[in-house]
Motif scaffolding. Structure first.
Motif, mmCIF file in Angstrom:
data_model
loop_
_atom_site.group_PDB
_atom_site.id
_atom_site.type_symbol
_atom_site.label_atom_id
_atom_site.label_comp_id
_atom_site.label_asym_id
_atom_site.label_seq_id
_atom_site.Cartn_x
_atom_site.Cartn_y
_atom_site.Cartn_z
ATOM 1 N N LEU A 175 29.783 53.016 24.435
ATOM 2 C CA LEU A 175 30.983 52.439 23.833
ATOM 3 C C LEU A 175 30.626 51.668 22.563
ATOM 4 C CD1 LEU A 175 31.578 51.374 27.309
ATOM 5 C CD2 LEU A 175 33.595 52.263 26.175
ATOM 6 N N ILE A 176 31.374 51.921 21.503
ATOM 7 C CA ILE A 176 31.206 51.194 20.247
ATOM 8 C C ILE A 176 32.332 50.163 20.170
ATOM 9 C CG2 ILE A 176 31.047 51.368 17.731
ATOM 10 C CD1 ILE A 176 28.959 53.126 19.200
ATOM 11 N N ALA A 177 31.992 48.895 19.904
ATOM 12 C CA ALA A 177 32.995 47.829 19.798
ATOM 13 C C ALA A 177 32.754 47.015 18.530
ATOM 14 C CB ALA A 177 32.932 46.915 21.022
ATOM 15 N N GLU A 178 33.826 46.665 17.877
ATOM 16 C CA GLU A 178 33.736 45.844 16.678
ATOM 17 C C GLU A 178 33.670 44.366 17.056
ATOM 18 O OE1 GLU A 178 36.169 49.520 15.999
ATOM 19 O OE2 GLU A 178 36.144 47.941 17.502
ATOM 20 N N GLU A 179 32.891 43.608 16.312
ATOM 21 C CA GLU A 179 32.878 42.153 16.470
ATOM 22 C C GLU A 179 33.872 41.588 15.475
ATOM 23 O OE1 GLU A 179 31.633 39.994 18.531
ATOM 24 O OE2 GLU A 179 30.536 41.475 19.677
ATOM 25 N N THR A 180 34.916 40.949 15.959
ATOM 26 C CA THR A 180 35.959 40.434 15.075
ATOM 27 C C THR A 180 36.088 38.921 15.113
ATOM 28 O OG1 THR A 180 37.628 40.689 16.788
ATOM 29 C CG2 THR A 180 37.321 42.538 15.284
ATOM 30 N N GLY A 181 35.433 38.258 16.016
ATOM 31 C CA GLY A 181 35.661 36.832 16.211
ATOM 32 C C GLY A 181 34.676 35.920 15.515
ATOM 33 N N TRP A 182 33.914 36.404 14.551
ATOM 34 C CA TRP A 182 32.922 35.565 13.899
ATOM 35 C C TRP A 182 33.459 34.861 12.658
ATOM 36 C CZ3 TRP A 182 27.537 38.392 13.989
ATOM 37 C CH2 TRP A 182 27.160 38.589 15.319
ATOM 38 N N GLY A 183 34.720 35.108 12.330
ATOM 39 C CA GLY A 183 35.315 34.503 11.144
ATOM 40 C C GLY A 183 36.358 33.480 11.535
ATOM 41 N N VAL A 184 37.278 33.268 10.620
ATOM 42 C CA VAL A 184 38.336 32.300 10.859
ATOM 43 C C VAL A 184 39.319 32.842 11.898
ATOM 44 C CG1 VAL A 184 38.160 31.350 8.542
ATOM 45 C CG2 VAL A 184 39.753 33.213 8.981
ATOM 46 N N VAL A 185 40.041 31.935 12.537
ATOM 47 C CA VAL A 185 41.082 32.327 13.482
ATOM 48 C C VAL A 185 42.214 32.954 12.669
ATOM 49 C CG1 VAL A 185 42.753 31.484 15.178
ATOM 50 C CG2 VAL A 185 40.458 30.489 15.084
ATOM 51 N N PRO A 186 42.663 34.170 13.032
ATOM 52 C CA PRO A 186 43.753 34.792 12.273
ATOM 53 C C PRO A 186 44.991 33.896 12.225
ATOM 54 C CG PRO A 186 42.755 36.389 13.751
ATOM 55 C CD PRO A 186 42.173 35.045 14.098
ATOM 56 N N ALA A 187 45.682 33.943 11.100
ATOM 57 C CA ALA A 187 46.841 33.080 10.875
ATOM 58 C C ALA A 187 48.107 33.598 11.535
ATOM 59 C CB ALA A 187 47.074 32.924 9.372
ATOM 60 N N TYR A 188 48.068 34.798 12.068
ATOM 61 C CA TYR A 188 49.278 35.372 12.650
ATOM 62 C C TYR A 188 49.013 35.764 14.103
ATOM 63 C CZ TYR A 188 46.661 39.429 11.042
ATOM 64 O OH TYR A 188 45.666 40.339 10.817
#
Length: 190
Positions: A133-146
């Motif tokens: 399984l390939i998974a993207e890491e998305t939580g290393w930046g700022v908290v999304p504004a929406y």
């Protein structure tokens, strides 16, 4: 990864940021399964490709061009658990990617998403085929504004962590290097 580890690993998780080499590492492991152990490789494409987006179509084509001609492609935008459950033991499924699959289901309410996630985890635990399984890491930046962005980030982070508890090995790919987190790290319970 030693060749014997590829064969003995039923569920492998590869995670990392965009353009890090995640897909290429997954393709390398799947190719090892095919050449060393005679497994049939099925590339599980989770994207719903918009035909009017030339840049997206070019990305899809680049992925296709890297794969050996004898690999099968299975397009699974929604029913990933069923595809895993139906795969034969002599098969290596390369699922690219969890984030794209989750995005296809992002409108599910919390209860439905919990059921979908539980079904996927159950099928991974019971899988007869090898699943990469390939998974993207998305939580290393700022908290999304929406809200929808936060839902995506939180669901993908939770799903990746839960799959990480099932998978062995778990790889982090960044900067073109694959790190075996299962060998280097300590799993956190909970």
């Amino acid at each position: 990864m030693p060749m014997s580890d590829v064969k003995s690993s039923r569920v492998i998780l590869i995670t990392g940021p965009a353009r890090s080499g995640k897909s290429e590492w997954g393709e390398r492991l799947a190719a090892q399964s095919a050449t060393q152990f005679g497994q049939r490789v099925v590339y599980v494409a989770t994207a719903i490709a918009p035909t009017d987006d030339a840049e997206w179509l070019a990305r899809v084509e680049a992925h296709r061009n890297r794969r050996p001609a004898d690999w099968e492609t299975l397009e699974v935008s929604h029913h990933l658990a069923k595809a895993i459950a139906a795969a034969a033991p002599d098969t290596c499924l390369l699922v690219d990617s969890l984030g794209t699959w989750l995005a296809n289901l992002l409108e599910q309410d919390e209860e439905t998403w919990a059921e979908t996630q539980a079904e996927l985890l159950h099928c991974l635990e019971q899988a007869q085929a090898q699943v990469i399984l390939i998974a993207e890491e998305t939580g290393w930046g700022v908290v999304p504004a929406y809200p929808l962005g936060r839902r995506f980030r939180d669901r993908l982070g939770t799903l990746t962590r839960k799959i990480g508890a099932i998978a062995n090995p778990v790889y982090l790919v960044t900067g073109g290097y694959a790190l075996n987190l299962s060998a280097l790290g300590t799993q956190i319970d909970g």
